[in-house]
Design an enzyme around this catalytic site. Structure first.
Site, PDB file in Angstrom:
ATOM      1  N   ASP A   1     -70.327  44.907 -66.692  1.00  8.26           N
ATOM      2  CA  ASP A   1     -70.867  45.150 -68.017  1.00  8.26           C
ATOM      3  C   ASP A   1     -69.797  44.886 -69.078  1.00  8.26           C
ATOM      4  O   ASP A   1     -68.647  45.310 -68.938  1.00  8.26           O
ATOM      5  CB  ASP A   1     -71.347  46.599 -68.083  1.00  8.26           C
ATOM      6  CG  ASP A   1     -71.984  46.952 -69.405  1.00  8.26           C
ATOM      7  OD1 ASP A   1     -73.016  46.355 -69.733  1.00  8.26           O
ATOM      8  OD2 ASP A   1     -71.444  47.834 -70.102  1.00  8.26           O
TER       9      ASP A   1
ATOM     10  N   GLU B   1     -70.768  39.749 -67.592  1.00  4.55           N
ATOM     11  CA  GLU B   1     -71.479  39.719 -68.862  1.00  4.55           C
ATOM     12  C   GLU B   1     -70.417  39.322 -69.879  1.00  4.55           C
ATOM     13  O   GLU B   1     -69.638  40.161 -70.338  1.00  4.55           O
ATOM     14  CB  GLU B   1     -72.085  41.074 -69.198  1.00  4.55           C
ATOM     15  CG  GLU B   1     -72.901  41.044 -70.484  1.00  4.55           C
ATOM     16  CD  GLU B   1     -73.426  42.419 -70.881  1.00  4.55           C
ATOM     17  OE1 GLU B   1     -74.559  42.488 -71.412  1.00  4.55           O
ATOM     18  OE2 GLU B   1     -72.718  43.416 -70.666  1.00  4.55           O
TER      19      GLU B   1
END
Length: 720
Positions: A353, A390
């Site tokens: 993330d 990401e």
């Protein structure tokens, strides 16, 4: 307390005899080079390190109690360098929880936050107390439990699937089965997900990406809006990196935490499904200056977090603090954590993330060759593990196509999402970006436009997606022009305004048959394009049967029917589910979509973008319709693999002309998202409709064709 026994060599047991006594317990200096807690034949080893701390105490608690029954200060001789380590004899791991107290300077302006009264969680804790029902507030500080790991993996081999062969299915463990319609016994748990494995196999996906399953506190920022209690449902606020979320287990697992998760992972592996964990190493639940101090702040605040010159927190995560990932101590913790999940839980990959934070220096500046990313890329234990970034963060850094160490890492392809979404809804100026994206995004991953060169690298790096947990579901993408997040309590100001969605003529729910037909066609278009794009496809759980969040594109706090999958829609939209199944199978049957192959015998070029006429090798700037062709020789099948994907974003019929070669039999229609008027949208092998060179693409539709060559075809079908 009774002693803990183990089958270790007798000479090893002799070597760890007690050397002293503290608070009534026999002790000795411990194993300084092993972080966390280690169970020994006659005791337990506790190790923790702090650079700026000046003293440390071990606290032992009875289960569920807030006051320790024993406090054991670490003597000076139990410290080497910055490391405190002590073996405590005669402990029964089932009878205690543990934590620490550390003392040191309290100088917030210098980033030092030591308070001896704070109870500090072991950052290497394998289990975090206490087990509780979801949504029950914790009492007191965080404690850790010792885990006895007796799970037997046997000789289960590591998966050898290539990244490009995966079809990734992103899901939330709780939301996947929490709705009463799920029909499982253990709703909202690892066990409930395991009950759904037959469904996952039927769908055809071969990888699940689990949204955060590390221990997090769903009660952070709990509040009530319009009579609905809102929680931190998604879980992007980690409390501990080594501990699975106890509330995701269907049963209490005292001192055996993680067993149910391991059973789930083994069952998924037994069914050919890989497991990818969504990991959050960009921040923690300790938050900013106003947040609690329960772990890293009380151990070494200025080591673990990025701090401004005046001792405040850089906030590149958007969640209050930012982990100082490239500090050697933090880098070591992250590396040990990933190794632990790889070895002890046999996971197959990690999705990071806000991964751009992993490449920031201690002052927040981007690094050219970040030590952490380099270490993860070359670590021997992680050598076959999928690493997915990401490739952006909340501080404005956007690295899609330029993420450091990208030759080892895959990336969530945000450009794919944006350009394909835009083109499919009719924004023709995105045609070239969409063509790039469908053909593998070589422009941002080291290749060139397919008409200019056979060189291609994109599919090694990109995870293609149109939907994920963050944003509209696929059904909502074609049901809403605007987000509708009022239930979140922020006056609809949260969530992205850049959705590139289209309501097909009516905002939200409607019974207009024309609007509904168009919506489902648009969903089929999106599915067909995604599964026929070079790269690794990923979609969000429930998209395959039209799950809706009623226009909410930021459901992070919605632990209710807004986020839970409504399995009743599976039967209502069974036709849509079958289309997804077909497209996933079709992709696996045509590996040329996924990867480069030897050149096709028929002479067709490996990768091309086409105008409406395949003989034209240029794509107009604002093309309303284009096609992508994939060609190669499949050695395993002994024949060419030829696929032609045509996308019409225009609202009228468009005539297209397909490629032709001297030894070709022709092209066979495999998919027509517009349908044949009788509810048929796809054709199994042997049932396809043979097409001469021309075909009419209906309005806002996608067609997929498979080519056959003369010497490779024995079942010629009549042309239509």
């Amino acid at each position: 307390m009774k002693a803990y026994s183990s089958k270790l060599p007798k000479d090893y047991q002799v070597s760890i005899r007690p050397m002293g006594e503290i608070a009534g317990y026999l002790v000795r200096p411990g194993m300084f080079d092993i972080n966390g807690v280690t169970v020994l034949p006659s005791g337990v080893n506790f190790t923790i390190h702090t650079h700026y701390g000046t003293s440390c105490e071990l606290l032992l608690f009875h289960r569920g109690k807030t006051e320790p029954f024993a406090v054991l200060p670490f003597p000076d001789e139990y410290k080497i360098g910055d490391v405190y380590s002590m073996i405590v004899f005669g402990l029964d791991i089932s009878e205690f929880e543990y934590a620490y107290r550390l003392d040191g300077p309290y100088q917030p302006e210098k980033g030092l936050l030591f308070k001896k009264e704070n109870v500090i969680l072991d950052p290497y804790a394998r289990a975090i107390a206490g087990w509780r029902g979801w949504g029950d507030r914790k009492v007191g500080a965080y404690h850790a439990r010792v885990v006895e790991d007796k799970f037997e993996w046997g000789d289960m081999p590591q998966s050898n699937k290539e990244m490009c062969d995966l079809v990734i299915y992103e899901l939330h463990v709780r939301g996947f089965t929490k709705h009463p319609s799920s029909g499982v016994k253990h709703r909202g748990t690892f066990a409930g997900l395991m009950e759904k494995i037959p469904y996952l196999k039927e769908l055809g996906i071969n990888a699940v990406e689990l949204m955060p399953i590390f221990e997090f506190d769903e009660m952070r920022d709990v509040r009530e809006v319009d009579g609905q209690r809102l929680l931190d449902y998604w879980g992007y606020n980690p409390v501990g990196f080594f501990a699975p979320n106890t509330s995701y287990a269907a049963t209490e697992e005292f001192n055996h935490e993680g067993r149910e998760l391991k059973e789930l992972i083994r069952a998924l592996h037994d069914n050919g499904i890989e497991v990818i964990l969504d990991v959050v190493f960009n921040h923690t639940a300790e938050g900013n200056e106003n947040g609690p101090s329960f772990c890293f702040k009380g151990i070494d605040n200025k080591v673990y977090y990025m701090l401004t010159p005046d001792g405040n927190y850089y906030n590149f995560s958007g969640c209050g603090n930012t982990l100082n990932c490239n500090h050697p101590i933090v880098k070591l913790l992250i590396l040990e954590c990933l190794r632990y999940w790889t070895v002890s839980y046999r996971v197959d990959g990690f999705r990071f993330d806000l991964a751009s934070i992993l490449g920031r220096n201690e002052d927040g500046s981007p690094m050219n060759n970040p030590p952490l990313l380099r270490s993860l890329s070359y670590d021997p234990v992680l050598s076959n593990i999928k690493l997915i970034a990401e490739a952006w963060d909340a501080g404005g850094m956007y690295q899609v196509g330029s993420f450091p160490a990208s030759r080892r890492w895959a990336e969530w392809n945000g450009r794919y999402r944006d350009s394909v979404r835009s083109f499919l809804k009719g924004e023709y100026w995105e045609s070239k970006g969409a063509a790039w994206s469908i053909s593998g995004s070589g422009d941002i991953y080291g290749g060139v436009f397919p008409n200019d060169s056979k060189s291609y690298a994109g599919y090694n790096s990109c995870v293609n997606f149109l939907t994920c947990h963050d944003g509209f579901t696929l059904y909502d993408l074609y049901s809403y022009n605007e987000k509708h997040n009022e239930k979140n309590g922020w006056d609809n100001k949260d969530g992205s305004d850049d959705n590139r969605s289209w309501n097909c003529g009516a905002e939200g729910e409607t019974d207009d048959p024309e609007v509904l037909r168009l919506r489902y066609r648009m969903i089929r278009n999106a599915c067909a394009v995604l599964m026929c794009s070079r790269g690794t496809p990923m979609f969000f759980a429930g998209d395959e049967f039209g799950n809706t969040q009623h226009g909410n594109n930021n459901c992070y706090c919605q632990d209710n029917e807004t986020s839970w999958l409504d399995w009743g829609l599976l039967e209502k939209n069974r036709e849509l589910f079958e289309f997804f199944r077909f497209m996933i199978r079709y992709r696996s049957k045509h590996p040329i979509i996924c990867k480069k192959m030897p050149d096709a015998v028929c002479g067709m070029e490996p990768l091309r973008a086409h105008d409406t006429n395949a003989d034209k090798m240029t794509l107009p700037k604002d093309a309303r319709t284009f096609s992508i062709s994939f060609a190669g020789y499949d050695r395993e099948k002994g024949k060419d693999d030829l696929v032609y994907v045509s996308v019409n974003a225009y609202w009228e019929d468009v005539r297209i002309t397909l490629p032709h070669f001297e030894n070709m039999v022709g092209w066979y229609l495999s998919v027509n998202t517009y349908g044949d008027g009788e509810g048929r949208y796809c054709y199994e092998e042997g049932e396809e409709v043979r097409i001469d060179r021309e075909f009419i693409l209906r309005p806002r539709s996608v067609a997929v064709f498979a080519g056959r060559c003369m010497q490779q075809s024995s079942d010629l079908l009549p042309a239509v």
